[in-house]
Enzyme design. Structure first.
Site, short mmCIF file in Angstrom:
data_model
loop_
_atom_site.label_atom_id
_atom_site.label_comp_id
_atom_site.label_asym_id
_atom_site.label_seq_id
_atom_site.Cartn_x
_atom_site.Cartn_y
_atom_site.Cartn_z
N ARG A 111 0.82 -1.23 0.00
CA ARG A 111 0.00 0.00 0.00
C ARG A 111 0.85 1.27 0.00
NH1 ARG A 111 -2.98 -2.91 3.90
NH2 ARG A 111 -4.80 -3.92 2.97
N LYS A 133 0.16 11.29 -10.29
CA LYS A 133 -0.62 10.36 -11.13
C LYS A 133 0.32 9.31 -11.70
CE LYS A 133 -3.22 12.90 -14.03
NZ LYS A 133 -4.37 13.20 -14.89
N GLU A 175 4.91 21.46 -23.22
CA GLU A 175 4.20 21.48 -21.93
C GLU A 175 4.56 22.73 -21.13
OE1 GLU A 175 1.90 19.30 -21.14
OE2 GLU A 175 2.35 17.50 -22.30
N LYS A 217 2.57 23.48 -11.74
CA LYS A 217 1.89 22.18 -11.68
C LYS A 217 1.47 21.86 -10.25
CE LYS A 217 1.28 17.53 -12.82
NZ LYS A 217 1.46 16.42 -13.72
N GLU A 227 -8.26 15.13 -9.04
CA GLU A 227 -8.92 15.49 -10.30
C GLU A 227 -10.44 15.42 -10.18
OE1 GLU A 227 -6.39 14.81 -14.17
OE2 GLU A 227 -7.86 13.23 -13.96
N ARG A 232 -7.84 20.83 -12.05
CA ARG A 232 -6.68 20.13 -12.63
C ARG A 232 -6.79 20.01 -14.14
NH1 ARG A 232 -3.36 15.41 -9.43
NH2 ARG A 232 -1.83 15.08 -11.07
N ASN A 236 -4.51 19.95 -18.81
CA ASN A 236 -4.85 19.26 -20.05
C ASN A 236 -5.12 20.20 -21.20
OD1 ASN A 236 -5.29 16.27 -20.46
ND2 ASN A 236 -5.75 16.56 -18.30
N HIS A 239 -4.80 19.16 -24.82
CA HIS A 239 -4.71 17.70 -24.82
C HIS A 239 -5.94 17.01 -25.39
CE1 HIS A 239 -1.21 18.57 -22.43
NE2 HIS A 239 -0.94 17.30 -22.21
N HIS A 243 -4.57 14.60 -27.83
CA HIS A 243 -4.71 13.15 -27.64
C HIS A 243 -5.43 12.52 -28.83
CE1 HIS A 243 -4.21 13.20 -22.98
NE2 HIS A 243 -3.06 13.03 -23.60
N HIS A 255 3.84 13.20 -28.70
CA HIS A 255 2.92 13.89 -27.79
C HIS A 255 3.08 15.42 -27.84
CE1 HIS A 255 0.41 14.39 -24.25
NE2 HIS A 255 1.37 15.12 -23.69
N1 LIG Z 1 1.78 11.03 -14.67
C1 LIG Z 1 1.57 12.17 -15.27
O1 LIG Z 1 1.06 13.13 -14.68
C2 LIG Z 1 1.99 12.33 -16.71
C3 LIG Z 1 1.96 13.60 -17.31
C4 LIG Z 1 2.40 13.71 -18.63
C5 LIG Z 1 2.83 12.58 -19.33
N2 LIG Z 1 2.83 11.37 -18.71
C6 LIG Z 1 3.30 10.17 -19.42
O2 LIG Z 1 4.66 10.37 -19.76
C7 LIG Z 1 4.98 9.57 -20.90
C8 LIG Z 1 5.81 10.38 -21.85
O3 LIG Z 1 6.99 10.77 -21.17
P1 LIG Z 1 8.31 11.26 -21.92
O4 LIG Z 1 7.96 12.32 -22.89
O5 LIG Z 1 9.31 11.54 -20.88
O6 LIG Z 1 8.67 10.02 -22.84
P2 LIG Z 1 9.34 8.59 -22.53
O7 LIG Z 1 9.29 8.26 -21.11
O8 LIG Z 1 8.70 7.64 -23.48
O9 LIG Z 1 10.86 8.85 -22.93
C9 LIG Z 1 11.12 9.28 -24.25
C10 LIG Z 1 12.36 8.64 -24.80
O10 LIG Z 1 13.51 9.29 -24.26
C11 LIG Z 1 14.44 8.31 -23.78
N3 LIG Z 1 15.14 8.97 -22.68
C12 LIG Z 1 14.65 9.30 -21.47
N4 LIG Z 1 15.55 10.00 -20.79
C13 LIG Z 1 16.64 10.10 -21.57
C14 LIG Z 1 17.91 10.74 -21.42
N5 LIG Z 1 18.19 11.46 -20.34
N6 LIG Z 1 18.80 10.62 -22.44
C15 LIG Z 1 18.49 9.94 -23.56
N7 LIG Z 1 17.31 9.35 -23.77
C16 LIG Z 1 16.39 9.43 -22.78
C17 LIG Z 1 13.61 7.13 -23.43
O11 LIG Z 1 14.37 5.95 -23.47
C18 LIG Z 1 12.53 7.16 -24.49
O12 LIG Z 1 12.96 6.53 -25.65
C19 LIG Z 1 3.66 9.10 -21.47
O13 LIG Z 1 3.49 7.74 -21.14
C20 LIG Z 1 2.61 9.94 -20.75
O14 LIG Z 1 1.40 9.26 -20.59
C21 LIG Z 1 2.43 11.22 -17.43
#
Ligand SMILES: NC(=O)c1ccc[n+]([C@@H]2O[C@H](COP(=O)([O-])OP(=O)(O)OC[C@H]3O[C@@H](n4cnc5c(N)ncnc54)[C@H](O)[C@@H]3O)[C@@H](O)[C@H]2O)c1
Length: 354
Positions: A111, A133, A175, A217, A227, A232, A236, A239, A243, A255
């Site tokens: 938990r 999240k 973003e 944020k 949310e 919140r 978005n 988005h 999306h 994205h």
């Molecule tokens: N939880 C939340 O509030 C929230 C908010 C926005 C997005 N997200 C999620 O985040 C994800 C997208 O995240 P992202 O844009 O970071 O993409 P990602 O996590 O897919 O990473 C993008 C790419 O960059 C590479 N990478 C990461 N760090 C690196 C570094 N320092 N050097 C070289 N390569 C590196 C990774 O291997 C990957 O290929 C989605 O799944 C989305 O749903 C979550």
């Protein structure tokens, strides 16, 4: 180094932002067993060299396919086999997909086990690693299994951005522009006058925009941690359309690019209904172009039937029956929620994407 501290619901989150700061923070913090869940593209040396005992490690590839319940079970199996307790740690070292999956595992093991997020992408630093999240995808539906669970600390160490590919870097900046356009005019002005420094990865400038984004944020999450209010949803902005573009192109459009087009489209909708001040759309288009981000479907080089796009938008989680709650910029740096009917949305997207 900058520090942001926020009390969110029933926990306290501290975010450290700076360059070369991992060692200093972890040395003070860690007092127990550690599992590092790490992106294969990221060098673990700064983390590992700080720890007094050898950590366990799970290494994951890039991309959204790691947001899988089987990966969660793999993390939990290791924690369980090695006898991890609630006061031990998961360190999530990677992009947004990785912090989402590791955060979900942290939230359900016993938990809740202590979670330290070390985001390694811009998007992770300004968005995904903050706010609690966590989620995995299931049966092709994005983020359908998840939880709200705040990390204990977040370390946004800009040293990790040295290796981040340019496309990922620029996508994450969309973003940051989102925060400026809806919540923070100061940030928007800073982004407008410092694009060269930011694109050249001047770390003083990047530290500042990550800092402002973090404050923006967390201040929103604090008011609406689960949310449940129409607060919140501002996170978005862009988005709903973004999306839908991602979904109809089978996620071929990254994205950041999709939400850049989404932000323009949703501001055009706002102008059409008289909520968004005249001129906002043009300024928004200019700043997105400055950062090499697209502003229309044409620039993305894709053709999509509007009805197909609308159908994808109807799956938006901000939909309530025949309405979608859209966050719309009023002037630069402020916004309002707007309840738009499906019919109104249909004619509005014709204007912005047609
Ligand atoms: N939880 C939340 O509030 C929230 C908010 C926005 C997005 N997200 C999620 O985040 C994800 C997208 O995240 P992202 O844009 O970071 O993409 P990602 O996590 O897919 O990473 C993008 C790419 O960059 C590479 N990478 C990461 N760090 C690196 C570094 N320092 N050097 C070289 N390569 C590196 C990774 O291997 C990957 O290929 C989605 O799944 C989305 O749903 C979550």
């Amino acid at each position: 180094m900058r520090v942001v501290e926020e009390s969110i619901c029933c926990s306290n989150t501290k975010v450290f932002i700076g360059r070369g700061i991992v060692r200093e923070i972890l040395e003070k913090e860690i007092n127990g067993n550690v599992l590092i869940v790490r992106q294969d593209a990221v060098d673990p040396k700064y983390v590992i060299s700080t720890l007094k005992t050898k950590p366990h490690e799970i290494v994951l590839p890039g991309g959204d396919q790691i947001k899988d319940i089987n990966i969660v079970m793999q993390i939990i199996q290791l924690l369980s086999e090695k006898g991890f307790q609630r006061r031990d740690y998961i360190i999530a070292l990677g992009g947004g997909a990785l912090t989402d999956v590791a955060g979900f595992a942290a939230s359900i093991y016993m938990r809740g086990i202590r979670l330290i997020n070390i985001p390694t992408t811009i998007l992770g630093m300004v968005d995904a690693a903050l706010g609690g999240k966590n989620a995995v995808n299931f049966h092709g539906i994005k983020n359908i299994i998840g939880s709200f669970y705040q990390p204990h600390i977040v370390i946004s160490d800009l040293i990790y951005l040295d290796t981040l590919p340019r496309k990922e870097f620029i996508g994450g900046l969309a973003e940051v522009i989102k925060y400026g356009a809806t919540l923070d005019y100061e940030l928007f002005k800073y982004l407008s006058s410092n694009s060269t420094r930011i694109l050249d990865r001047d770390y003083e400038a990047i530290e500042y925009i990550v800092y402002r984004s973090t404050i923006n944020k967390l201040s929103i999450v604090k008011h609406d941690p689960y949310e449940l209010k129409n607060v919140r949803i501002v996170l978005n902005y862009g988005h709903t359309v973004g999306h839908a573009i991602e979904a109809v192109t089978g996620f071929a459009v990254p994205h950041g690019m999709a939400i850049a087009v989404g932000m323009v489209c949703e501001a055009i909708i706002g102008e059409g209904i008289g909520i968004t001040e005249k001129g906002v759309v043009d300024i928004l288009v200019n700043i997105l172009k400055m950062y090499g981000l697209p502003t229309s479907l044409r620039e993305l080089n894709i053709r999509v039937e509007q009805e197909v796009l609308l159908n994808a938008m109807l799956k938006d989680k901000k939909r309530h029956g025949d309405y979608i709650y859209l966050p719309i910029p009023t002037s630069l740096g402020s916004w309002t929620p707007y309840k738009i009917s499906i019919n109104e949305m249909r004619s509005a997207i014709e204007k912005c994407l047609g």
